[in-house]
Enzyme design. Sequence first.
Site, PDB file in Angstrom:
ATOM      1  N   ASP A  59     -10.602   3.443   5.191  1.00 58.90           N
ATOM      2  CA  ASP A  59     -11.022   2.038   5.123  1.00 58.90           C
ATOM      3  C   ASP A  59     -12.549   1.917   5.151  1.00 58.90           C
ATOM      4  O   ASP A  59     -13.085   0.817   4.989  1.00 58.90           O
ATOM      5  CB  ASP A  59     -10.435   1.261   6.324  1.00 58.90           C
ATOM      6  N   LYS A  63       0.839  -1.201   0.000  1.00 59.14           N
ATOM      7  CA  LYS A  63       0.000   0.000   0.000  1.00 59.14           C
ATOM      8  C   LYS A  63       0.874   1.252   0.000  1.00 59.14           C
ATOM      9  O   LYS A  63       0.613   2.215  -0.717  1.00 59.14           O
ATOM     10  CB  LYS A  63      -0.933   0.004   1.222  1.00 59.14           C
ATOM     11  N   GLN A  86      -4.695  -1.144  10.666  1.00 56.69           N
ATOM     12  CA  GLN A  86      -4.658  -2.517  10.155  1.00 56.69           C
ATOM     13  C   GLN A  86      -5.305  -3.475  11.165  1.00 56.69           C
ATOM     14  O   GLN A  86      -4.947  -3.469  12.348  1.00 56.69           O
ATOM     15  CB  GLN A  86      -3.191  -2.910   9.894  1.00 56.69           C
TER      16      GLN A  86
END
Length: 279
Positions: free
Chosen positions: A111, A44, A88
């Site tokens: 996200d 990413k 994450q």
Amino acid sequence: MEGPPLAARIRAEVAGEVRELGALGLVTLQVGEDPASTIYLSRKHEAAQEAGIVSEDRKLPEDISEEELLELISALNAADAVDGILVQLPLPPQLDEARVIRAIDPLKDVDGLHPFNAGQLYLGRPTLVPATPLGIMALLADHRVPLEGAEAVVIGRSDIVGKPIAHLLLQSNATVTICHSRTDDLARHTLEADVLVVAVGSPEVVTPDMVKQGSAVVDVGINRTEGGIVGDVAPDAADVAAFITPVPGGVGPMTIAMLLRNTVKAARYRRGLLAFPRG
Ligand code: NAD
């Protein structure tokens, strides 16, 4: 349905938008050192930097307290140079995942997991939407897979893939069925599917005899086996389906491209170039 060519086009578009907008910042927070997460995150960041986004990969100790993590998120919420924040998942057990996600400013929630953004999607007014489902929709659109009136079956009901892709398919006027670990007779559902999205995390959940002739199959799964990385769908399902995404090289690259697109969208919201429906 190959991911890399479309992902490359989107990343090039994002790079152009970043040049127009000026400096953009993305920060990811990784608690602990799960090796798979470390690989995803490094990809990413590589892609973000290539698109001209200033990105920072913050590694935090496995035993960080919730208070410390919430303080850090609050500082990032207030930091003008930060447009996107990604935590994450999964988090270690001492941390309340829902509480941590709620702490992220919805405007910076690239996200798309904050209840505000999830709620907007549920209401049919998507704001920031998880990247993987967005990538799936982009792949289906790029291959002109008809969705209006189609039977769409999603296997998996996670907040990051299954539920949001079901909503996006519904908004495209598909008739959507969500299957999961307690579904009785999976094949009965999958055999009706014009569009089948599989997000389980277990090899060969879908075998060729479960796939409708001429359908479009999206394999989200990433499973590490002795033979390498495989998806959730047996590869010979390709003999039955009209379209299928390979693993690797299908949904994965799209997820990265859409995360970058979400970062640009978040930047536009914060700069008032797009209206964020809050307050
Ligand atoms: P998850 O574990 O949160 O959810 C899995 C879902 O599968 C659950 O809702 C469960 O009910 C369902 N399930 C489990 N066993 C089942 C069975 N035998 N039959 C039917 N349903 C079953 O997982 P997730 O985060 O949604 O991820 C799913 C997979 O997709 C994983 O392999 C993950 O690594 C992969 N993934 C890939 C990308 C990408 O970019 N390619 C992004 C996110 C997740």
